[in-house]
Write a protein that holds these residues in place. Structure first.
Motif, mmCIF file in Angstrom:
data_model
loop_
_atom_site.group_PDB
_atom_site.id
_atom_site.type_symbol
_atom_site.label_atom_id
_atom_site.label_comp_id
_atom_site.label_asym_id
_atom_site.label_seq_id
_atom_site.Cartn_x
_atom_site.Cartn_y
_atom_site.Cartn_z
ATOM 1 N N THR A 13 25.517 -14.710 6.167
ATOM 2 C CA THR A 13 26.342 -13.886 7.060
ATOM 3 C C THR A 13 27.393 -13.166 6.208
ATOM 4 O O THR A 13 28.247 -13.810 5.588
ATOM 5 N N LEU A 14 27.310 -11.813 6.168
ATOM 6 C CA LEU A 14 28.249 -11.013 5.369
ATOM 7 C C LEU A 14 29.371 -10.511 6.274
ATOM 8 O O LEU A 14 29.127 -9.840 7.273
ATOM 9 N N VAL A 20 30.437 -7.730 10.836
ATOM 10 C CA VAL A 20 29.603 -8.860 10.433
ATOM 11 C C VAL A 20 28.164 -8.365 10.297
ATOM 12 O O VAL A 20 27.640 -7.682 11.195
ATOM 13 N N PHE A 21 27.513 -8.697 9.161
ATOM 14 C CA PHE A 21 26.136 -8.272 8.897
ATOM 15 C C PHE A 21 25.296 -9.498 8.548
ATOM 16 O O PHE A 21 25.647 -10.248 7.617
ATOM 17 N N PRO A 22 24.164 -9.757 9.261
ATOM 18 C CA PRO A 22 23.237 -10.835 8.857
ATOM 19 C C PRO A 22 22.341 -10.349 7.707
ATOM 20 O O PRO A 22 21.835 -9.232 7.741
ATOM 21 N N LEU A 51 32.667 -10.115 -3.918
ATOM 22 C CA LEU A 51 31.954 -10.994 -2.989
ATOM 23 C C LEU A 51 32.411 -12.427 -3.231
ATOM 24 O O LEU A 51 32.294 -12.963 -4.351
ATOM 25 N N LEU A 52 32.935 -13.069 -2.182
ATOM 26 C CA LEU A 52 33.451 -14.423 -2.256
ATOM 27 C C LEU A 52 32.673 -15.321 -1.314
ATOM 28 O O LEU A 52 32.290 -14.903 -0.217
ATOM 29 N N ILE A 86 28.314 -18.139 4.522
ATOM 30 C CA ILE A 86 29.222 -17.011 4.850
ATOM 31 C C ILE A 86 29.754 -16.410 3.555
ATOM 32 O O ILE A 86 30.331 -17.127 2.728
ATOM 33 N N VAL A 87 29.529 -15.096 3.379
ATOM 34 C CA VAL A 87 30.008 -14.356 2.204
ATOM 35 C C VAL A 87 30.988 -13.273 2.679
ATOM 36 O O VAL A 87 30.687 -12.527 3.615
ATOM 37 N N THR A 88 32.142 -13.208 2.033
ATOM 38 C CA THR A 88 33.177 -12.225 2.384
ATOM 39 C C THR A 88 33.177 -11.078 1.370
ATOM 40 O O THR A 88 33.198 -11.332 0.148
#
Length: 622
Positions: A13-14, A20-22, A51-52, A86-88
């Motif tokens: 999940t970005l 929010v983008f799957p 990207l975290l 989950i990636v931020t």
């Protein structure tokens, strides 16, 4: 099956800002491959992506920002996650780049002609909504949005009102002018030019009507050109000590290099539009310097393009009182002293003779040849020193006639007619003395001529001359029987009307005497485009007064009715109207050395501003 899918790929999940983008990532893919997917999805360039991923048990994670060489894999001793990681994403998207619709022109690649064409086109478009083009104080129309609300410093030498405020004042005055017949100034200081603490005073000013540039001449030899609220040029009239007494903006045909002339320091100098010195003419003898210089208006035609200047002289040589201090001890010393005294006396006689003469310069108006010089002298040995010179012209039945007039310390006026003639195939200007007369007060007091100014009149109208006079402790009888004009007062400005047929050989009549300056004499005057007159009093008076064209009307048929008007009386013997009250006193200027009118160059406009030389600065009012 689900377990197999989970072992081959990972659901992610970005999160980016509030979006929010799957996403799905295959095990074995690199961090760079994942970044490329993120760029296609969010339009955030790879070099801007940060990207975290938070560390959770059984999930893919990395330390810090995702690197390009990171490989997505789950260690063998860790069970696959049953939920997505989950990636931020931190980074800004790149705007879409479109090809320009028009070709971009860089300033560095444009020629001077192309830059000027763009500037002219921009100014022309802005002129549609602009008000006024008084070049000395107003910027070009497309540069007037200065964003100011009150008086501010344009630069080190200029302080003035905001440009939009100047336009508003011009609008208000135009509406007021349409509502009433008389033209009044708003008496509002629009701009001040020059250094307040400068030691040099401004002796004279002129306006170049070709582009509205204001030219000032200072008593330290500097000549300054002002345009668009800034000083464009500052040059020095070289040649000696002293200051510049006169400056004249020349009226020349198109294509001529001559722009203006200055007089002082024993020389005349001609200048180009860019303040480049073009020529120098010296006075006939050392010890004098030209003053009160004017341009003589000559008729211009294809066969005649002449320019003519006239000026009087001021003595700058002072004899040394200690020159003959020692007493001669023998005959040889007595002879040397007698010879030196005779030489000094002869020199003083020559200088005195020069002060009663007018020097005339004339030549081609294109500035291609040096100016020729000759003197207009009086045959009267008792002639007093000339104090001022003026010029005027008449136009009767299509014939243009030019004149030079000189006034002296004993109230005498001499008038010469200027004619362009052919001599040995060359154009020259010859002068013929038309008349000499003396102004005399009715009470018998002697008077002196202080300054002269020709008034604006229409074609076919008699020439009008404004003459400022002051009391003089000595006088001489008139030069011939009846060659005098009686005036009511010694300290006043007298208006003289010449014959309606242009016969200046006859003595003019005195029509008006302006007595509004009661404390001191008028030392400078300037005629207005609407037929009015500006008068500036000396230091004890220190006022500038405006006399309207209706006050100065030459029609004396209603002179008896004028008795009922405040400040107006009629002298029965001379039928001279005495006006003691001007239509307006301009308090903003005060004591000035010279006055000039700055016309509005916008087509169809009758607006103008007034410039005054006040000590070491120029004050311009609306």
């Amino acid at each position: 099956e689900n377990q197999s899918t989970t072992m081959d790929s990972l659901e992610i999940t970005l999160k980016w800002s509030k979006k929010v983008f799957p996403m799905t990532i295959q095990f074995g893919d690199s961090g760079r491959s994942f970044k490329e997917q993120v760029q296609r999805l969010t339009n955030v360039p790879m070099d801007r992506q940060k990207l975290l991923c938070s560390k959770k048990k059984g999930s893919i994670h990395w330390k810090g920002s995702l690197t390009d060489d990171f490989i997505f894999a789950i260690p063998d001793d860790v069970k696959p996650a049953t939920h997505s990681s989950i990636v931020t994403l931190i980074g800004s998207a790149e705007a879409a780049i479109h090809a320009p619709k028009t070709k971009t022109h860089f300033v560095e690649d444009m020629t001077q002609e192309e830059l000027q064409a763009v500037e002219d086109a921009t100014e022309q478009a802005a002129m549609a909504d602009a008000v006024g083009m008084i070049s000395a104080i107003q910027l070009p129309a497309h540069h007037r949005n200065d964003g100011k609300q009150e008086t501010y410093q344009y630069n080190r030498l200029v302080t003035g009102l905001p440009q939009k405020y100047i336009e508003d004042l011009l609008k208000q005055r135009k509406r007021k002018q349409e509502q009433q017949e008389n033209y009044e100034m708003m008496d509002q200081l629009a701009m001040s030019m020059g250094l307040e603490l400068r030691r040099a005073y401004v002796n004279d000013i002129a306006v170049r009507h070709r582009d509205g540039t204001l030219i000032s001449a200072l008593d330290d030899g500097h000549v300054q050109l002002w345009r668009h609220g800034q000083m464009e040029h500052d040059v020095i009239h070289g040649g000696g000590d002293g200051g510049i007494d006169s400056v004249v903006a020349l009226s020349t045909p198109a294509g001529s290099r001559l722009s203006f002339a200055t007089a002082g320091r024993g020389t005349y100098k001609l200048w180009s539009e860019d303040a480049e010195e073009l020529g120098t003419v010296r006075t006939p003898v050392p010890g004098v310097t030209p003053v009160s210089m004017v341009q003589v208006p000559l008729p211009q035609s294809d066969d005649n393009n002449m320019i003519c200047l006239a000026a009087s002289f001021k003595v700058v040589h002072q004899s040394n009182p200690s020159q003959f201090h020692l007493v001669p001890q023998n005959e040889e010393q007595r002879q040397r002293r007698a010879a030196a005294e005779a030489q000094e006396a002869a020199r003083q006689r020559i200088l005195a003779k020069m002060t009663g003469s007018v020097q005339v310069l004339h030549g081609a108006a294109d500035g291609t040849s040096p100016l020729q010089s000759h003197l207009l002298t009086s045959h009267d040995e008792r002639a007093a020193p000339i104090t001022c010179v003026a010029s005027f012209s008449t136009k009767q039945n299509g014939n243009h006639t030019s004149f030079v007039v000189a006034g002296d310390q004993e109230g005498c006026l001499q008038i010469w007619e200027a004619r362009v003639e052919k001599q040995n195939g060359n154009d020259i200007v010859n002068f013929t003395l038309q008349c000499t007369f003396q102004l005399r007060s009715e009470e018998g007091s002697a008077l002196s001529i202080v300054c002269l100014e020709s008034l604006e009149v229409g074609d076919g109208q008699p020439a009008r001359l404004a003459v400022s006079t002051a009391p003089n402790g000595r006088s001489r009888p008139p030069t011939a029987a009846g060659s005098h004009v009686l005036v009511p007062m010694t300290r006043a400005v007298h208006l003289l009307d010449f014959d309606t047929q242009g016969e200046t050989s006859s003595i003019p009549s005195s029509t008006h005497s302006l007595t509004g300056h009661t404390k001191d004499a008028v030392i400078c005057m300037r005629s207005l485009p609407n037929g009015g007159l500006l008068t500036g009093g000396a230091k004890l008076d220190a006022t500038v007064q405006l006399w309207s064209s209706s006050q100065l009307s030459a029609n004396n048929d209603n002179s008896m009715e004028l008795d009922d008007i405040e400040g107006t009386t009629t002298t029965k013997e001379t039928e001279t109207q005495q006006l003691s009250k001007s239509s307006q006193t301009i308090s903003t200027l005060g004591y000035v050395f010279a006055l000039e009118v700055l016309p509005d160059r916008m087509e169809g406009s009758s607006q103008f501003a007034i410039a005054g030389a006040r000590y070491n600065t120029l004050k311009i009012i609306l």
